[in-house]
Write a protein that holds these residues in place. Sequence first.
Motif, mmCIF file in Angstrom:
data_model
loop_
_atom_site.group_PDB
_atom_site.id
_atom_site.type_symbol
_atom_site.label_atom_id
_atom_site.label_comp_id
_atom_site.label_asym_id
_atom_site.label_seq_id
_atom_site.Cartn_x
_atom_site.Cartn_y
_atom_site.Cartn_z
ATOM 1 N N GLU A 23 0.829 -1.204 0.000
ATOM 2 C CA GLU A 23 0.000 0.000 0.000
ATOM 3 C C GLU A 23 0.869 1.261 0.000
ATOM 4 O O GLU A 23 0.557 2.255 -0.666
ATOM 5 N N ALA A 24 1.969 1.202 0.748
ATOM 6 C CA ALA A 24 2.868 2.353 0.791
ATOM 7 C C ALA A 24 3.503 2.594 -0.578
ATOM 8 O O ALA A 24 3.660 3.741 -1.008
ATOM 9 N N SER A 25 3.856 1.529 -1.279
ATOM 10 C CA SER A 25 4.470 1.686 -2.605
ATOM 11 C C SER A 25 3.490 2.313 -3.587
ATOM 12 O O SER A 25 3.885 3.079 -4.476
ATOM 13 N N LYS A 26 2.202 2.008 -3.434
ATOM 14 C CA LYS A 26 1.199 2.617 -4.303
ATOM 15 C C LYS A 26 1.063 4.114 -4.017
ATOM 16 O O LYS A 26 0.806 4.905 -4.924
ATOM 17 N N VAL A 27 1.238 4.502 -2.754
ATOM 18 C CA VAL A 27 1.151 5.923 -2.392
ATOM 19 C C VAL A 27 2.250 6.708 -3.093
ATOM 20 O O VAL A 27 1.999 7.748 -3.714
ATOM 21 N N ILE A 28 3.501 6.216 -3.011
ATOM 22 C CA ILE A 28 4.611 6.990 -3.583
ATOM 23 C C ILE A 28 4.652 6.880 -5.097
ATOM 24 O O ILE A 28 5.306 7.688 -5.764
ATOM 25 N N ALA A 29 3.936 5.909 -5.670
ATOM 26 C CA ALA A 29 3.912 5.774 -7.130
ATOM 27 C C ALA A 29 2.954 6.766 -7.769
ATOM 28 O O ALA A 29 3.064 7.057 -8.963
ATOM 29 N N LYS A 30 2.018 7.292 -6.988
ATOM 30 C CA LYS A 30 1.064 8.254 -7.522
ATOM 31 C C LYS A 30 1.731 9.613 -7.683
ATOM 32 O O LYS A 30 2.740 9.910 -7.065
ATOM 33 N N THR A 31 1.136 10.447 -8.513
ATOM 34 C CA THR A 31 1.726 11.752 -8.815
ATOM 35 C C THR A 31 1.280 12.818 -7.810
ATOM 36 O O THR A 31 0.806 13.884 -8.177
ATOM 37 N N PHE A 32 1.396 12.507 -6.535
ATOM 38 C CA PHE A 32 1.076 13.501 -5.516
ATOM 39 C C PHE A 32 2.291 14.383 -5.286
ATOM 40 O O PHE A 32 3.409 14.054 -5.649
ATOM 41 N N SER A 33 2.081 15.494 -4.600
ATOM 42 C CA SER A 33 3.207 16.296 -4.146
ATOM 43 C C SER A 33 3.881 15.552 -3.002
ATOM 44 O O SER A 33 3.324 14.618 -2.422
ATOM 45 N N SER A 34 5.088 15.957 -2.673
ATOM 46 C CA SER A 34 5.800 15.302 -1.577
ATOM 47 C C SER A 34 5.029 15.451 -0.266
ATOM 48 O O SER A 34 4.970 14.507 0.538
ATOM 49 N N ASP A 35 4.431 16.609 -0.040
ATOM 50 C CA ASP A 35 3.658 16.813 1.192
ATOM 51 C C ASP A 35 2.524 15.804 1.291
ATOM 52 O O ASP A 35 2.323 15.164 2.331
ATOM 53 N N THR A 36 1.774 15.654 0.214
ATOM 54 C CA THR A 36 0.638 14.726 0.212
ATOM 55 C C THR A 36 1.099 13.294 0.409
ATOM 56 O O THR A 36 0.507 12.528 1.186
ATOM 57 N N SER A 37 2.159 12.893 -0.285
ATOM 58 C CA SER A 37 2.643 11.520 -0.203
ATOM 59 C C SER A 37 3.102 11.170 1.204
ATOM 60 O O SER A 37 2.763 10.102 1.731
ATOM 61 N N ILE A 38 3.872 12.062 1.827
ATOM 62 C CA ILE A 38 4.394 11.750 3.165
ATOM 63 C C ILE A 38 3.273 11.716 4.190
ATOM 64 O O ILE A 38 3.246 10.829 5.063
ATOM 65 N N ILE A 39 2.337 12.633 4.115
ATOM 66 C CA ILE A 39 1.189 12.600 5.038
ATOM 67 C C ILE A 39 0.419 11.295 4.876
ATOM 68 O O ILE A 39 0.009 10.664 5.865
ATOM 69 N N GLN A 40 0.203 10.860 3.664
ATOM 70 C CA GLN A 40 -0.524 9.610 3.433
ATOM 71 C C GLN A 40 0.257 8.404 3.950
ATOM 72 O O GLN A 40 -0.339 7.440 4.446
ATOM 73 N N LEU A 41 1.577 8.436 3.865
ATOM 74 C CA LEU A 41 2.389 7.355 4.425
ATOM 75 C C LEU A 41 2.239 7.295 5.945
ATOM 76 O O LEU A 41 2.109 6.204 6.530
ATOM 77 N N LEU A 42 2.248 8.454 6.603
ATOM 78 C CA LEU A 42 2.085 8.486 8.059
ATOM 79 C C LEU A 42 0.687 8.019 8.471
ATOM 80 O O LEU A 42 0.525 7.282 9.465
ATOM 81 N N GLU A 43 -0.316 8.439 7.708
ATOM 82 C CA GLU A 43 -1.684 7.999 8.003
ATOM 83 C C GLU A 43 -1.808 6.486 7.840
ATOM 84 O O GLU A 43 -2.497 5.815 8.616
#
Length: 522
Positions: A23-43
């Motif tokens: 699931e984490a790999s799918k988060v960073i594979a998406k074209t989010f900004s770094s802020d969005t990606s890191i927040i989603q990883l923490l969540e």
Amino acid sequence: MVALISARECEPTGRDDIGVVFEASKVIAKTFSSDTSIIQLLELLVRATGMSKARVLLLDESNTLRVKYSCGLTAKESELGIYAIGEGVTGRVLTTGNIALIPDIRREPAYLAKTTDITTLSGGRVGYIAVPIFALDAAIGVLTVHRVNPTIPLLESDLTLLRIFAAFIQQVLRIDQLVTDKTQNLAEENNLLRAALLEQKTAYGIIGSSAVLRAVVKTALQAADSHATIMLNGESGTGKEKFARMIHVASVRKDKPFITVNCAAIPESLLESELFGHEKGSFTGAINRKLGKFEAAHAGTLFLDEIGDMNVDLQAKLLRVLQERSMQRVGGTDDIVIDVRVIAATHRNLKELINEGSFRLDLYYRLNVLPIELPPLREREGDVRLLALYFLQRANQRHNRNALFSPDAFSLLEQYAWPGNIRQLENVVERAVILVESGIINEARIQSFLAEEMQNEPTDAITSTYSKGGYSGRPYVRVQSSDKKQILDALADSRGNKTQAALSLGLTPRQLQYRMSKLNIG
């Protein structure tokens, strides 16, 4: 007590968290900004594992460690998350690059509890894990979490997962920094080019700084002071109309009309009437008197583009007008005195047309009083960048975009030989602005456009363009790894003379230099 474990010696053990990692790999594979990606990883960490108060602390400009991202912290707690280098457990993790694993923070004196009020945590023991976030060989931040009533095996399993997440966060930050640096570099380069473009002494809208262009502009401006007929010779797309307009504006006739006639675009049966006008009833359909372009340009300038396409009969009438400075409308008998400065232009070889019998020698001499040869774009060293930037800015405004060229894209544009000259360059730039997806026009995108241009270019047009003046270079060929040996052999045969090597390969020196750069040939 704090358990300090080397980040590089700690081997992942514990529970199977493959699903969370996926699931984490799918988060960073998406074209989010770094802020969005890191927040989603923490969540994801908090939601999927039961950890709490996940946060990422990063060094700021003053070399202070601060909470940058969090899940489960209040705004006030985040503001309190400030550590000097080496301060507390978190600061020591950053300076040592080691991992901190605390089974119970209440029993650890070094734990400062800046962001966590221990009394607000339910349960008995509260564990704490801090993992360094590396960039190359140095820690740039710390990933921390809490775990209520942990067991040692559970903490070790959490540690394995956190090390993976720290690596993910490092990748997100690295990519974001690369994009930021790249965009900043591109913006700076484009700003420099923009400044250079504004500083260029562009003559009446003619953009360029090459020596060959400056020489032609100087000649044209000198010719503007005279009343002589001017012949502009040059390939299609070299800007003949712009030069004609510049000559007009720089002359004493600048406040009088500037009239353009494209002799190739008007049917032969209509061109005579278009130039000289006609009297009412002079032919079927002539229901009214019509003034021609010569009369419309009286006291001004008449630009006759593609004069080489005019038929021989009409050439005779044009010659009479140039000699006698008077004309008759079609169907008329009265001589009309005209005061017109004629500028003619062609991309065709008039001497060849004369030999073929399709162009009058006497008209040629009458038109060729002041001949000016316009240079093709491939001979205008450095002008491709300025023109490309100009067309980029114009296309961005027209299509409400904010595209930028990468340095490699500029290099590729410069090494192409542009058989269609400035007009073709403008078309390619506008197409790139419309179709670019990321905002950066890169080398691959330009490469695909140039390949399309070569497929769509008529073979005879290419042949005539490149044979003119002895030029025999290839307009565009993709760089292949197999080219390296051929280039090295050519350089060896020419004893390092790049100009001779380029000629032997059928390339321009600029094309050879581009290929050498792409193939890492020093």
